[in-house]
Design a protein around this motif. Sequence first.
Motif, PDB file in Angstrom:
ATOM      1  N   GLU A  46       0.816  -1.221   0.000  1.00  0.00           N
ATOM      2  CA  GLU A  46       0.000   0.000   0.000  1.00  0.00           C
ATOM      3  C   GLU A  46       0.848   1.269   0.000  1.00  0.00           C
ATOM      4  O   GLU A  46       0.522   2.245  -0.664  1.00  0.00           O
ATOM      5  CB  GLU A  46      -0.942  -0.031   1.222  1.00  0.00           C
ATOM      6  N   GLU A  47       1.965   1.255   0.735  1.00  0.00           N
ATOM      7  CA  GLU A  47       2.811   2.439   0.807  1.00  0.00           C
ATOM      8  C   GLU A  47       3.570   2.694  -0.500  1.00  0.00           C
ATOM      9  O   GLU A  47       4.171   3.735  -0.691  1.00  0.00           O
ATOM     10  CB  GLU A  47       3.809   2.316   1.966  1.00  0.00           C
ATOM     11  N   TRP A  48       3.573   1.692  -1.387  1.00  0.00           N
ATOM     12  CA  TRP A  48       4.292   1.824  -2.653  1.00  0.00           C
ATOM     13  C   TRP A  48       3.352   1.706  -3.841  1.00  0.00           C
ATOM     14  O   TRP A  48       3.774   1.426  -4.961  1.00  0.00           O
ATOM     15  CB  TRP A  48       5.409   0.768  -2.732  1.00  0.00           C
ATOM     16  N   LYS A  49       2.086   1.923  -3.582  1.00  0.00           N
ATOM     17  CA  LYS A  49       1.051   1.784  -4.596  1.00  0.00           C
ATOM     18  C   LYS A  49       1.327   2.608  -5.862  1.00  0.00           C
ATOM     19  O   LYS A  49       1.054   2.178  -6.971  1.00  0.00           O
ATOM     20  CB  LYS A  49      -0.268   2.226  -3.963  1.00  0.00           C
ATOM     21  N   TYR A  50       1.827   3.818  -5.674  1.00  0.00           N
ATOM     22  CA  TYR A  50       1.975   4.717  -6.810  1.00  0.00           C
ATOM     23  C   TYR A  50       3.413   4.834  -7.314  1.00  0.00           C
ATOM     24  O   TYR A  50       3.694   5.576  -8.231  1.00  0.00           O
ATOM     25  CB  TYR A  50       1.474   6.112  -6.433  1.00  0.00           C
ATOM     26  N   THR A  51       4.349   4.164  -6.629  1.00  0.00           N
ATOM     27  CA  THR A  51       5.742   4.304  -7.024  1.00  0.00           C
ATOM     28  C   THR A  51       6.307   2.942  -7.398  1.00  0.00           C
ATOM     29  O   THR A  51       6.340   2.026  -6.584  1.00  0.00           O
ATOM     30  CB  THR A  51       6.557   4.938  -5.882  1.00  0.00           C
ATOM     31  N   ASN A  52       6.728   2.843  -8.636  1.00  0.00           N
ATOM     32  CA  ASN A  52       7.256   1.593  -9.130  1.00  0.00           C
ATOM     33  C   ASN A  52       8.774   1.706  -9.253  1.00  0.00           C
ATOM     34  O   ASN A  52       9.287   2.482 -10.054  1.00  0.00           O
ATOM     35  CB  ASN A  52       6.629   1.301 -10.501  1.00  0.00           C
ATOM     36  N   LEU A  53       9.487   0.907  -8.452  1.00  0.00           N
ATOM     37  CA  LEU A  53      10.941   0.983  -8.457  1.00  0.00           C
ATOM     38  C   LEU A  53      11.580   0.135  -9.557  1.00  0.00           C
ATOM     39  O   LEU A  53      12.786   0.202  -9.771  1.00  0.00           O
ATOM     40  CB  LEU A  53      11.482   0.531  -7.095  1.00  0.00           C
ATOM     41  N   ALA A  54      10.750  -0.665 -10.239  1.00  0.00           N
ATOM     42  CA  ALA A  54      11.312  -1.638 -11.189  1.00  0.00           C
ATOM     43  C   ALA A  54      12.321  -1.040 -12.184  1.00  0.00           C
ATOM     44  O   ALA A  54      13.380  -1.632 -12.410  1.00  0.00           O
ATOM     45  CB  ALA A  54      10.179  -2.353 -11.918  1.00  0.00           C
ATOM     46  N   PRO A  55      12.034   0.131 -12.800  1.00  0.00           N
ATOM     47  CA  PRO A  55      13.015   0.665 -13.750  1.00  0.00           C
ATOM     48  C   PRO A  55      14.371   0.953 -13.098  1.00  0.00           C
ATOM     49  O   PRO A  55      15.411   0.833 -13.745  1.00  0.00           O
ATOM     50  CB  PRO A  55      12.391   1.979 -14.232  1.00  0.00           C
ATOM     51  N   VAL A  56      14.357   1.326 -11.821  1.00  0.00           N
ATOM     52  CA  VAL A  56      15.607   1.609 -11.112  1.00  0.00           C
ATOM     53  C   VAL A  56      16.329   0.312 -10.772  1.00  0.00           C
ATOM     54  O   VAL A  56      17.537   0.183 -10.944  1.00  0.00           O
ATOM     55  CB  VAL A  56      15.308   2.417  -9.833  1.00  0.00           C
ATOM     56  N   LEU A  57      15.546  -0.660 -10.314  1.00  0.00           N
ATOM     57  CA  LEU A  57      16.157  -1.918  -9.873  1.00  0.00           C
ATOM     58  C   LEU A  57      16.672  -2.745 -11.056  1.00  0.00           C
ATOM     59  O   LEU A  57      17.524  -3.613 -10.885  1.00  0.00           O
ATOM     60  CB  LEU A  57      15.145  -2.738  -9.073  1.00  0.00           C
ATOM     61  N   GLY A  58      16.147  -2.449 -12.234  1.00  0.00           N
ATOM     62  CA  GLY A  58      16.524  -3.248 -13.401  1.00  0.00           C
ATOM     63  C   GLY A  58      17.926  -2.973 -13.930  1.00  0.00           C
ATOM     64  O   GLY A  58      18.452  -3.725 -14.730  1.00  0.00           O
ATOM     65  N   ARG A  59      18.559  -1.890 -13.472  1.00  0.00           N
ATOM     66  CA  ARG A  59      19.894  -1.553 -13.978  1.00  0.00           C
ATOM     67  C   ARG A  59      20.994  -2.356 -13.288  1.00  0.00           C
ATOM     68  O   ARG A  59      20.780  -2.938 -12.241  1.00  0.00           O
ATOM     69  CB  ARG A  59      20.186  -0.077 -13.695  1.00  0.00           C
ATOM     70  N   ASP A  60      22.183  -2.319 -13.889  1.00  0.00           N
ATOM     71  CA  ASP A  60      23.343  -2.915 -13.223  1.00  0.00           C
ATOM     72  C   ASP A  60      24.064  -1.850 -12.420  1.00  0.00           C
ATOM     73  O   ASP A  60      24.243  -0.732 -12.897  1.00  0.00           O
ATOM     74  CB  ASP A  60      24.288  -3.509 -14.271  1.00  0.00           C
ATOM     75  N   TYR A  61      24.465  -2.197 -11.224  1.00  0.00           N
ATOM     76  CA  TYR A  61      25.068  -1.191 -10.348  1.00  0.00           C
ATOM     77  C   TYR A  61      26.451  -1.595  -9.838  1.00  0.00           C
ATOM     78  O   TYR A  61      26.773  -2.780  -9.762  1.00  0.00           O
ATOM     79  CB  TYR A  61      24.171  -0.945  -9.128  1.00  0.00           C
ATOM     80  N   LEU A  62      27.210  -0.588  -9.447  1.00  0.00           N
ATOM     81  CA  LEU A  62      28.451  -0.805  -8.716  1.00  0.00           C
ATOM     82  C   LEU A  62      28.240  -0.287  -7.300  1.00  0.00           C
ATOM     83  O   LEU A  62      27.569   0.726  -7.111  1.00  0.00           O
ATOM     84  CB  LEU A  62      29.599  -0.013  -9.345  1.00  0.00           C
ATOM     85  N   ILE A  63      28.784  -0.987  -6.328  1.00  0.00           N
ATOM     86  CA  ILE A  63      28.855  -0.418  -4.982  1.00  0.00           C
ATOM     87  C   ILE A  63      30.333  -0.130  -4.750  1.00  0.00           C
ATOM     88  O   ILE A  63      31.152  -1.046  -4.750  1.00  0.00           O
ATOM     89  CB  ILE A  63      28.321  -1.389  -3.910  1.00  0.00           C
TER      90      ILE A  63
END
Lengths: 422, 481
Positions: A46-63
Amino acid sequence: MNLTTTEELVKTFNENSKKLSPAQSDVRKDAISAFQKQGFPGRKNEEWKYTNLAPVLGRDYLIEDTTTLNKKDIDGLLLSSLEANHVVFVNGNYNKELSSVNADEPIVISDLSQAGDINEYLTASSITLNDSLTELNTALANGVVITVKKGKVVSKPIIIHFVGDGRKGNIFSNSRNLFILEENAQATFIENYSTIGSNAHFSNNITQIVVKKDAYATYYKIQNDAKSDHVGTTQVYQPEKSNFAATTITLDGGIIRNNLNIRLSSEYSEASLVGLYMVKGNTHIDNHTLVDHAKANCYSNELYKGLLDDKSTGVFNGKIYVRQDAQKTNAFQSNKNILLSKDATMNTKPQLEIFADDVKCSHGATTGMMDEEPLFYLRSRGISEKKAKALLMHAFAADILEYIKLEPLRELLDQTILDRLS
Amino acid sequence: MSENIKILEEITSSEYKYGFETKIEADSAPKGLNEDIVKFISAKKNEPQWLLEWRLKAYRHWLTLTEPNWQNVNYPKINYQDIIYYSAPKPKVKLNSLDEIDPELKATFDKLGISLDEQKRLSGVAVDAVMDSVSVATTYKGKLAEQGIIFCSLSEAVQEHPELVKKYLGSVVPMTDNYFAALNSAVFSDGSFVFIPKGVRCPMELSTYFRINAANTGQFERTLIVAEDSSYVSYLEGCTAPMRDENQLHAAVVELVAMDNAEIKYSTVQNWYPGDKEGKGGIYNFVTKRGICSGVNSKISWTQVETGSSITWKYPSVILKGDNSIGEFYSVAVTNNMQQADTGTKMIHIGKNTRSRIVSKGISAGKSQNSYRGLVEVMKRAENARNFSQCDSLLMGDKCGAHTFPYIEVKNNTATVEHEATTSKIGEDQIFYCNQRGIGTEAAVALIVNGYCKEVLNQLPMEFAVEAQKLLAISLEGSVG
């Protein structure tokens, strides 16, 4: 590293966990397993109903722990020219060499991993409305504790620059900071987000602010960087009578989620929350606020205004919670939005949850297009449509900018907005 | 203050006026729910094959669903196998006039204040009385039929106008819509059916009175109202139930269809048994109500006064599909003692120039919790959509809660959407002003509350408005303190 699953993150954690001090390693191990169980929040939440993180999570990242950025790179950032104490984070890690803090200021900056007695703030459960990203932050993040000494006033603002070094690849960073204002202290904090290089920077940050008796904290969050994706939680504790004011300005970004939770747990405390989002392109801006009135005679005032252009999406979720003990509460909330284009979307959810009867609470929300009448008035006096619109938008934004007491910052933002409108 | 508390105690001990049980022999199904029960209900009602299949499909779909738990109410888990799904007053013979009704039954309705005879003679309101979800009497049928209006029980409509029922049943609330709609679709026993043909303005108010009588039964009625082009109908619904210690489930479905230039006005005065002071017993009122403005310039207006039920959980909605269509929602929800209400509306703007207006007044007293939850959605193609919402809450006492959860989703920039909400209490100065002029505290509260709700009560047809005002006063008696 791919973020679509939790696996690689957990692996990274396990590699790093050997370096942790024993006092903190338990907290972090609990957090990572809680994160692993929940995964990243989806839209069913419910707290994330309007915000979809998928496009952000789909990338490759470096830490990345280290950086080759130098002082010159930092000098080019927004707000760097302001006369202030600059605390610089690169890729989520505090960088002492790049920071410049006036030695005379009554503040102590210490590394989070070295700081003593702060375990109560370190656990994810110290955040109201915590989610799996909070757990992930607890497990991975580094940061600082900034303490403002009792009875002192910090003369220049403290600017915390969160810089992503995106020259080699996309950066995923986690920072966790704790600001403590001792009794009767006063300070101004500014958080600023930026990316160097052509890749994206996804930051998952938590800032906790403790405002002790009679202290006064002013907090600004400035977001004007197209390459920044951000999930941030600012958790404010007002354990005794104190004053807190937050201003969140979002002018550009990717997918941004700002959580601002304030807990008024002593009588006669005050909190002010204002925000302005002026976005275009594909920017998604989600402001989530929670004001928890736990004790009587407190006051909170909230005003968020938004201008949404192109295909941008705005979310405002404001919750006011008035507990049974919080009689004589005054809590106000208002959210006003203007949609400038056919493709812009605004989702508003102002919530009131009230368990006490002798209170004054109200909320209002409006969404619409620009008012025709003032536009007509200006046009009838020979002002071009473009200019008239710019004038009205500037006036709309000015309502929020007026809350900014720090003059150089207000002027800088005002100029940024004016440049964009012309 | 102590005097107020005394009054409070006196009045809260006043009993639920409608809490009697009528000893009428009932024809009921065994407890529990399975495909055989669904078939039993269908067979009892002599239904065509397509309807039985529709029910079974709904039942099988229901089995795949889990009970929702996102709402802001608490109740122990419902055992769906411990409910009687069909109970009809016996003997069920086809009645031609009111005189043939079981006298016992008639007495029940007299007690409820809806004397069917009297209604017929005096008020000019056509009444369909539904007891334990079976329609027992419909007045004024003949007169309405002259104009081509169909007003009868749904089971009658299934027999006599199957083509209409088949066309519209489930067209607004599909059986797969939600958990309780699926359950209702599987086991609904009766309800009202209204059909207003093209160009007809229904000359009188149509009304249905619902009553749950037998113990352990659930009431699953289904109302379907279809208004053809340029027609108008005003429909009223009232509900009561006996006092019982156990909770009873009421899961109804109401569907409204308004075509070009048609208008439907749907008013509810809901006074199911709210349970006793400790929250024991009472009705769970879990209802799906939805209307569709399918034609241009059509209008649907919901007005509700919710004073009963231990838990009220419903969102009468309007889908504004036709251009220039209008949706309205006026609500007063009163909760006292341990009652819980989570109610509101949904306005879905699809067509151009659609307008909606929401006025919700919540009043919480005692230890009750009252929530407004609503959605205003403006779709991409809904040019010039307009919405105004106002949700006010009034709190009486420091142990109750008032909550608002509005969702506003705007995807078109020509829309104008406004929402405002306030929370307040009855001011001591207001009470003092009344006291000083010789109006007792109790009466003063009723006065203030009625003023507070006026905007909504004004929307009710006159006969109902009077009843609703009285009901408000009774529901709130003694809640000042």
